[in-house]
Design a protein around this motif. Structure first.
Motif, PDB file in Angstrom:
ATOM      1  N   ARG A  94       0.811  -1.208   0.000  1.00 21.37           N
ATOM      2  CA  ARG A  94       0.000   0.000   0.000  1.00 21.37           C
ATOM      3  C   ARG A  94       0.848   1.263   0.000  1.00 21.37           C
ATOM      4  NH1 ARG A  94      -5.342  -1.131   0.794  1.00 21.37           N
ATOM      5  NH2 ARG A  94      -5.627  -3.363   0.648  1.00 21.37           N
ATOM      6  N   GLU A 258      -7.716   9.066  -0.383  1.00 27.85           N
ATOM      7  CA  GLU A 258      -7.721   7.721  -0.963  1.00 27.85           C
ATOM      8  C   GLU A 258      -9.125   7.144  -0.994  1.00 27.85           C
ATOM      9  OE1 GLU A 258      -4.921   5.430   1.207  1.00 27.85           O
ATOM     10  OE2 GLU A 258      -3.211   6.447   0.300  1.00 27.85           O
ATOM     11  N   ASN A 259      -9.937   7.540  -0.023  1.00 28.31           N
ATOM     12  CA  ASN A 259     -11.311   7.062  -0.027  1.00 28.31           C
ATOM     13  C   ASN A 259     -12.122   7.697  -1.140  1.00 28.31           C
ATOM     14  OD1 ASN A 259     -12.291   5.107   2.127  1.00 28.31           O
ATOM     15  ND2 ASN A 259     -10.807   6.348   3.211  1.00 28.31           N
ATOM     16  N   SER A 262     -10.844   5.946  -4.307  1.00 31.56           N
ATOM     17  CA  SER A 262     -10.649   4.499  -4.127  1.00 31.56           C
ATOM     18  C   SER A 262      -9.269   4.029  -4.557  1.00 31.56           C
ATOM     19  CB  SER A 262     -11.739   3.661  -4.787  1.00 31.56           C
ATOM     20  OG  SER A 262     -12.275   4.257  -5.898  1.00 31.56           O
ATOM     21  N   ARG A 268      -6.818   3.532   2.827  1.00 25.97           N
ATOM     22  CA  ARG A 268      -7.891   2.551   2.629  1.00 25.97           C
ATOM     23  C   ARG A 268      -7.641   1.316   3.468  1.00 25.97           C
ATOM     24  NH1 ARG A 268     -11.963   3.437  -0.345  1.00 25.97           N
ATOM     25  NH2 ARG A 268     -12.832   1.443   0.202  1.00 25.97           N
ATOM     26  N   GLN A 272     -10.218  -0.325   6.108  1.00 28.32           N
ATOM     27  CA  GLN A 272     -10.612  -1.709   5.937  1.00 28.32           C
ATOM     28  C   GLN A 272     -10.264  -2.503   7.191  1.00 28.32           C
ATOM     29  OE1 GLN A 272      -8.614  -2.601   2.311  1.00 28.32           O
ATOM     30  NE2 GLN A 272     -10.004  -4.256   1.803  1.00 28.32           N
TER      31      GLN A 272
ATOM     32  N   GLY B 191      -5.846  -5.080  -2.514  1.00 28.32           N
ATOM     33  CA  GLY B 191      -6.423  -3.749  -2.577  1.00 28.32           C
ATOM     34  C   GLY B 191      -6.829  -3.355  -3.976  1.00 28.32           C
TER      35      GLY B 191
END
Lengths: 315, 493, 288
Positions: A94, A258-259, A262, A268, A272, B191
């Protein structure tokens, strides 16, 4: 100097240690059972219990804390409950989205802010200054996620120039990946640039009032040269400090952005993980962000100590 | 000169696109809203796992078809004997797992025994509860003996949680799933996407796609542009909400509104006063305007239901008229029950659009008749703990997406806290019955009892809104189980 | 800054000077309008925001609904009015928490020095090491989403800010002559802090207060936008933006209107802050 930096380093480490206790303690209060969540509504009680054992959730608090902190020292952040892969691997996957995004935004905000700040300072009190400062005042007031929504609407939905969201992955090539990061980085950068432009302007104004600038001017150096070569260099310290602080802020700011887009970044992941009660992942990311901020603050201290010799002996 | 150039260029492009189009595409990118937590369907309840792997990578003894029917899969055929207690499965031969190991009866025994073991982490352990023993007769034959006959046994064996796994790879399926299906797992970029590729040595009819990518797109705001730009060619089950009309008006896409097995209900704690009183529950039922709820919570799509049963099922009866929308009647019932001053209660809502939006509409509708609801939003983890496990709730909204799950109302200790011996008897008989006509009749009775008792506020069947490129064929219209079966999917011109 | 020998006169003529400042006047007017809107909403709104009329959903601005209706058929103007209440309340209480705890801590550290001061600074380091937004998300995730928890989450991060400002302000005052004189007269540190320090750092705190107020409104909007702030049916600007997001294509005004409300409110507060600091020290316009 060494003593001063040694002290700062020690404080940084102590901060990290206390932070780890706080993070671990807070997250342990979190209600909800990750095992139950994974198995859902129809699972039997013994299946849930079996999974809890498998995840190591039935061990005591202290052994778990010690194992966690001990592991982190060797960059082992434990295994994710839900993904059952090492946390560090998840973070790495990420981070290759979030870190470039934060860096792009930082670069962009600097590229906007410095010229605007210098320009405004040079024309202090004139209409150009007023306009620039009014614009920056507005920029500070804009919520970055709202700005992001507008950008999506205009550039992705109307003009279809860039994707509205999602991330193709770096394997899809550098350009498609960077393209996906353009709008998010603009959305993050603009409000930050507004702040930075104001800092640049006021730092420059301070410096411009000092004697050596007047001397330089009196010597007949051109205005532009004085401004860019002499004044700006001396005004850089507060600007750099703010930039250092902003990097941490930008890393965190990516959470909301980022939300909106997406993007599969750290933000995120943290959402999550919070929803799935994958606490060990949340703990890992938070500690990493805290460590980053502590490190950046140390660097800022270091640069101060180098520039300002008085600090080396003062403390 | 310049004009000529551009004409030539245009011609070249046209030519190039013609040649490209002459061979049908064999790759497909599907947008899915949720990422699976891991890739082992036998160790998690998340629908997202089955939606990637079921029928594509993993297969069971039987499988569920697009209309909810039971079809043979790894079991070529079966015989039932001993009054419905013994099932003898004849297995396909020459089947290989994707890692090259052979599939035989030992794998079936391993999988079923693993799923029902004491330390099993299977999310649907109840599916296997009826099994007494699993015996290997020969490499191509398995005999399963039940403790007592079970009408739904073959159906149960078609669930994603009952797929057959190999002892060599069972432990690593979460990361690297190894099954027997027409597609094999290629890679998982966490992701963002999961990629499957065609399995070259599949035992049955080979897949028509060479490659399928499931791309995780968490919300409608990102899904629509991805679809419009062609990055994604199918959204097999996506709640686009108010963004749907934009796609519907575009001829490049097909929009298919089908049914799921998701009965969306206003879950009611039947033991908690005042909801233990039938009159209060009836009053709630009369206060619900299903049309407004469907319009506001599901963009106008979704079939109203009057009991806990899918309208797509052949045994469905329409009971929406049992307690029609009638605020006057509702107020009268509350008065009769002794609540002319109104009722105060809580409404706990899980983090899904239909619940959070529907909850606000329902709260507004119930306030009209004097029931004042405090809305408490909760995350899934808290919902499972507080509402589902500890039954600490008054009302909640959730869609029960497990197929054919009317029997949950007979479960002791289920979170509705509903207890009706007459209903239990119907379910009991249903479990022992395999005659279709009688089963239908029993299903009718069961639906009627639940509707009359107004156990929950029955709202609507969650729609399956599928959107895909008009040139794609073979995706499921309905969603009888949680799956995106790609075995028959192809591009046509 | 050259310390004057006598105690500086506090806020005499301050208001009249502020009223001559353009930033202050504009900011004050904007803020007053927003506050008035929030106050009026307690007694009257054009429509009832708790009644959902789904049949009237997503109507563009019209004569009956000057700002249109949302996806539940609620009047957007009424939603903005009631939403203002929420934004102001959250940010104001969060500032209150920050001041109420941070200022005494900062004054205490400045008065005592030594270990107390050191401890406070280390506490500040600790809090500042957590990205505020991240921690607010964690706090609301743990204790459940809602306006109260959003206030706490934002308030906690205001504590070190006010502690730092008041400590710095107080430290610069302690060596000054009028304070030394009071000490010589036998006054205790608490009394001096209350009588002399606090009045002299009040303006500083006021400026910081408006900044934190504005930041609080932005933070609340962000938290509500990710679903962790005020919960429905309570209208909130951030929440309205969240709801608008998927409807951007069909009804862009649903996103534009609450965004404008946030911007105008934050702008108003920042202008007030600018105006005050200009008035306090017209030579230095150093606030970023």
């Amino acid at each position: 100097m060494t003593a001063y930096l040694g002290k700062r380093l020690l404080i940084g480490l102590a901060t990290l240690l206390v932070a780890s206790v706080v993070v671990f303690a807070i997250l342990e209060i979190l209600p909800g059972d990750p095992a139950r969540l994974m198995l859902g509504m129809n699972a039997t009680a013994d299946a849930v219990e079996a999974l809890r054992n498998e995840m190591g959730l039935n061990e005591g608090l202290l052994p778990r804390y010690l194992a966690w902190v001990g592991g982190m020292l060797s960059l082992d952040f434990g295994r994710s409950y839900t993904y059952s892969v090492p946390v560090i691997e998840l973070i790495r996957e990420r981070a290759i989205v979030s870190v470039p995004l934060a860096l792009m935004s930082l670069a962009l905000s600097t590229a906007i802010a410095i010229p605007v700040g210098v320009f405004a300072a040079a024309r202090r009190g004139r209409p150009a200054d007023t306009v620039a400062m009014a614009a920056s005042q507005l920029g500070v007031a804009v919520p970055n996620f709202w700005f992001a929504l507008l950008l999506v609407y205009v550039f992705a939905v109307w003009l279809r120039l860039v994707p509205a969201g999602g991330f193709p992955g770096w394997s899809a090539g550098a350009w498609p990946a960077l393209k996906a990061l353009i709008l998010p980085s603009i959305a993050l950068a603009v409000p930050q640039a507004a702040i930075l432009a104001r800092v640049t302007r006021s730092a420059l104004l301070d410096v411009l009032g000092e004697d050596f600038i007047r001397t330089a001017r009196a010597k007949g150096l051109p205005r532009g040269a004085v401004l860019w070569r002499h004044a700006l260099r001396n005004a850089m310290l507060p600007v750099l400090t703010i930039m250092g602080l902003q990097f941490g802020f930008l890393l965190a700011g990516t959470i909301i952005i980022e939300n909106v887009f997406s993007l599969p970044g750290l933000g995120r992941l943290i959402f999550q993980a919070l929803n799935q009660r994958d606490l060990i992942v949340v703990e890992g990311i938070v500690m990493l962000l805290v460590a980053t901020i502590v490190a950046v603050n140390l660097l800022v201290d270091l640069s101060y100590a180098i520039v300002d010799p008085r600090l080396r002996t003062a403390r | 000169m310049t004009t000529w150039k551009s004409v030539l260029a245009a011609a070249a492009i046209a030519l190039a696109s013609c040649t490209a189009a002459s061979a049908a595409r064999t790759d497909l990118v599907l947008g899915v809203p949720l990422e699976p937590p891991h890739l082992d369907p036998t160790a998690g309840a998340a629908a997202a796992i089955d939606e990637v792997l079921y029928a594509n990578v993993f297969e069971g003894l039987t499988r569920i078809g697009s209309r909810g029917e039971v079809l043979p899969a790894l079991a070529e055929s079966w015989t039932v004997s001993d009054g419905g207690k013994t099932y003898t499965f004849k297995l396909h031969t020459g089947v290989k797992f994707h890692d090259g190991t052979d599939f035989d009866a030992e794998d079936v025994k391993f999988s079923l025994d693993r799923a029902r073991a004491d330390d099993s982490t299977n999310a649907q352990k109840g599916l296997f509860a009826a099994i007494d023993t699993v015996e290997v007769v020969d490499p191509a034959t398995v005999k399963v003996t039940l403790k007592s006959p079970q009408g739904s046994f073959l159906y149960n064996m078609g669930w994603g949680d009952a797929v057959i796994v190999a002892p060599e790879s069972a432990e690593t399926n979460k990361e690297k799933p190894v099954g027997t299906g027409p597609f094999k797992f290629d890679k998982w970029a966490k992701g963002s996407s999961i990629t499957l590729v065609k399995s070259a040595d599949y035992w049955g009819e080979p897949a028509m796609l060479e490659k399928a990518e499931f791309r995780i797109i968490p919300d409608a705001a990102a899904a629509v542009p991805a679809l419009l730009s062609g990055d994604v060619q199918a959204l097999p089950n996506f709640q686009l909400g108010d963004a749907l009309p934009q796609v519907q008006s575009d001829a490049r896409f097909k929009v298919v509104v089908g049914a799921t097995e998701g009965e969306t209900v206003l879950s009611t704690n039947n033991k908690k006063p005042p909801f233990d009183q039938l009159k209060v529950r009836q009053a709630i039922a009369h206060a619900l305007d299903r049309k407004a709820i469907i319009d506001g919570a599901s963009a106008g799509l979704g079939v109203p239901i009057g009991s806990h049963f899918s309208p797509a099922n052949s045994a469905y009866v329409d009971l929406t008229g049992t307690y029609p929308f009638d605020p006057e009647k509702s107020r009268a019932l509350l008065k009769e029950a002794g609540f002319e001053d109104g009722i105060k209660a809580t409404l706990k809502l899980p983090p899904v659009g239909y619940a959070r939006d529907g909850g606000q509409i329902i709260a507004s509708q119930l306030r009209d008749v004097g029931i004042d609801l405090e809305i408490i939003p909760v995350e899934w983890a808290d919902w499972l703990k507080q509402v589902f496990t500890e039954k600490d709730y008054d009302l909640s909204i959730v869609s029960h997406t497990e197929p054919n799950d009317i029997d949950i109302y007979s479960r002791k200790d289920y979170y509705f806290n509903y207890d009706n011996p007459a209903f239990d008897k119907v379910i009991e008989e249903l479990n022992l019955t395999s005659d279709d006509a009688r089963r239908t009749e029993l299903y009718h009775q069961a639906q009627k009892i639940l509707a009359d008792d107004a156990v929950n506020g029955f709202l609507f069947e969650l729609p399956k809104i599928g959107i895909w490129d008009a040139k794609v064929e073979g995706l499921w219209e309905n969603s009888p189980i949680q799956a995106n079966d790609l075995t028959k999917v192809k591009w046509v011109d | 800054m050259n310390p004057p020998l006598s105690e500086p006169e506090v806020s005499a003529g301050f208001l009249s000077r502020a009223l001559a400042n353009r930033s202050f006047v504009i900011g004050f007017t904007i803020t007053a309008i927003v506050a008035a809107m929030a106050l009026v909403s307690f007694f009257w709104t054009p429509y009832d925001v708790t009644r959902l009329i789904v049949a009237d959903r997503m109507q563009p601005p019209s004569f009956e609904h000057p700002l249109g209706t949302d996806h539940f058929g609620r009047d957007m103007l009424s939603m903005i009015m009631v939403g203002a209440r929420n934004s102001i309340a959250v940010a104001l209480v969060a500032v209150g928490i920050g001041m109420g705890i941070g200022v005494p801590l900062g004054c205490w550290a400045a008065a005592r020095g030594g270990i107390v001061d050191e401890a406070l600074m280390r506490f500040n380091d600790l809090v500042f090491a957590f990205p505020a937004l991240l921690s607010a998300i964690m706090i609301t995730a743990i204790f459940g989403p809602g306006a109260i928890n959003a206030i706490i989450a934002i308030g906690i991060f205001n504590i070190p800010v006010f502690a730092r400002v008041s400590r710095a302000g107080a430290l610069s005052l302690w060596p000054r002559e009028f304070i030394l004189a009071s000490r010589a007269a036998g006054k205790g540190k608490v009394l001096i802090t209350v009588e002399h320090i606090l009045p002299n750092i009040a303006n500083l705190l006021l400026v910081q207060g408006t900044i934190q107020f504005a930041l609080g409104i932005l933070a609340e909007a962000g938290l509500s936008y990710v679903g962790l702030g005020a919960q429905p049916p309570m209208p909130s600007w951030g929440r309205m933006l969240f709801d608008a997001q998927t409807r951007m294509v069909v009804a862009p005004y649903l996103a534009i209107i609450p965004g404008m409300a946030i911007i105008v409110t934050v702008l108003g507060l920042n202008l007030i802050g600018d105006g005050i600091s200009d008035t306090l020290d017209p030579k230095l316009r150093r606030r970023p």
